[in-house]
Design an enzyme around this catalytic site. Structure first.
Site, mmCIF file in Angstrom:
data_model
loop_
_atom_site.group_PDB
_atom_site.id
_atom_site.type_symbol
_atom_site.label_atom_id
_atom_site.label_comp_id
_atom_site.label_asym_id
_atom_site.label_seq_id
_atom_site.Cartn_x
_atom_site.Cartn_y
_atom_site.Cartn_z
ATOM 1 N N CYS A 185 0.838 -1.211 0.000
ATOM 2 C CA CYS A 185 0.000 0.000 0.000
ATOM 3 C C CYS A 185 0.869 1.255 0.000
ATOM 4 O O CYS A 185 0.560 2.246 -0.673
ATOM 5 C CB CYS A 185 -0.916 0.016 1.215
ATOM 6 S SG CYS A 185 -2.005 -1.394 1.306
ATOM 7 N N ARG A 196 -7.767 -4.535 -3.197
ATOM 8 C CA ARG A 196 -7.338 -3.357 -3.982
ATOM 9 C C ARG A 196 -8.328 -3.172 -5.131
ATOM 10 O O ARG A 196 -8.143 -3.741 -6.200
ATOM 11 C CB ARG A 196 -5.917 -3.561 -4.518
ATOM 12 C CG ARG A 196 -4.910 -3.765 -3.429
ATOM 13 C CD ARG A 196 -3.486 -3.955 -3.920
ATOM 14 N NE ARG A 196 -2.715 -4.547 -2.845
ATOM 15 C CZ ARG A 196 -2.206 -3.874 -1.820
ATOM 16 N NH1 ARG A 196 -2.365 -2.570 -1.743
ATOM 17 N NH2 ARG A 196 -1.543 -4.497 -0.866
HETATM 18 C C1 BEZ Z 1 0.596 -4.624 1.864
HETATM 19 O O1 BEZ Z 1 1.799 -4.833 1.879
HETATM 20 O O2 BEZ Z 1 0.129 -3.547 1.476
HETATM 21 C C2 BEZ Z 1 -0.331 -5.692 2.317
HETATM 22 C C3 BEZ Z 1 0.008 -6.994 2.038
HETATM 23 C C4 BEZ Z 1 -0.833 -8.004 2.462
HETATM 24 C C5 BEZ Z 1 -2.001 -7.692 3.144
HETATM 25 C C6 BEZ Z 1 -2.336 -6.376 3.367
HETATM 26 C C7 BEZ Z 1 -1.503 -5.379 2.944
#
Ligand code: BEZ
Length: 238
Positions: free
Chosen positions: A55, A138
């Site tokens: 993110c 997402r």
């Molecule tokens: C992230 O790195 O943004 C992420 C990865 C797995 C689950 C939630 C967020």
């Protein structure tokens, strides 16, 4: 026998329909969506959680491209099921501490919605329990200046989005609207565009006989040139 597909409790938004309305608190104050975005394209997108690496890479990339999207009359609105103070702390950390792929001091100026009740996330189908029941996937909703949903894309938690592709989507949708054409696979401004399929045999024959500025591969598949400058001078603000 149990049906293999369970009906969902809410009707999820679909392409061609009005974007569901909501009023929420964001990092840039309250917003009345999509009403206050009338006249602009808008990308409403969700991310799973603040203070997570994928993110963070996405927010830095999107924020760095905000002016580019603005020139195409497109505003950005983020959402996660975290609270406002978490959003503020995360965005401050990004600005003050994170240097990534040549991006630093990145200020996220677009609104980030707090959705701790998950009301908006659920309404937009951003919670997909097979992936996570406590985080939004997402999701990307591209909404046009009349508040109509024009594109929907979903990615899982582990997969960061391609923001060049989202920019291409904005240019392609506006090109299709402005020139009454369609855009073929991997289209980019300057590539040939597709002339809509003829509705009848008569029109089809006329089309094959009267190719003028078109290239026809068969009666149902004709393209024509649309110069890059014409596309960009139509879509991009001066
Ligand atoms: C992230 O790195 O943004 C992420 C990865 C797995 C689950 C939630 C967020």
């Amino acid at each position: 026998m149990e049906p293999s597909i369970q009906p969902s409790a809410v009707m999820l938004p679909r392409i061609g329909e009005k974007a569901p309305a909501f009023k929420v608190v964001t990092t840039q104050g309250e917003i009345d969506f999509p009403k206050q975005y009338e006249g602009s394209w808008v990308i409403l997108f969700s991310h799973p959680a603040d203070f997570t690496p994928v993110c963070t890479s996405e927010f830095m990339t999107f924020a760095s491209m905000e002016d580019q999207f603005a020139k195409a009359n497109c505003k950005l609105v983020g959402l996660s099921v975290d609270g406002l103070y978490s959003h503020i702390a995360w965005l401050r950390t990004i600005k003050e501490k994170i240097e990534y792929k040549g991006m630093k001091n990145v200020e996220v100026k677009f609104p980030l919605i707090e959705d701790i009740t998950m009301e908006v996330a659920k309404r937009y189908g951003m919670i997909q329990p097979g992936e996570s029941s406590t985080k939004a996937v997402r999701a990307v909703f591209v909404i046009d200046p009349k508040g109509v949903i024009r594109t929907i894309i979903y990615y899982p938690l582990s997969l960061g989005r391609n923001f060049d592709e989202l920019y291409r989507v904005i240019l392609a949708l506006q090109t299709a609207d402005a020139f009454s054409v369609a855009t073929p696979a991997d289209w980019r401004p300057g590539d040939d565009v597709i002339v809509p399929t003829a509705g009848s045999c008569g029109v089809a024959k006329e089309r094959m006989d009267n190719k003028k500025d078109m290239t026809c591969y068969d009666w149902f598949f004709c393209t024509k040139k649309l110069p890059k400058e014409t596309v960009l001078s139509t879509v991009l603000k001066k």
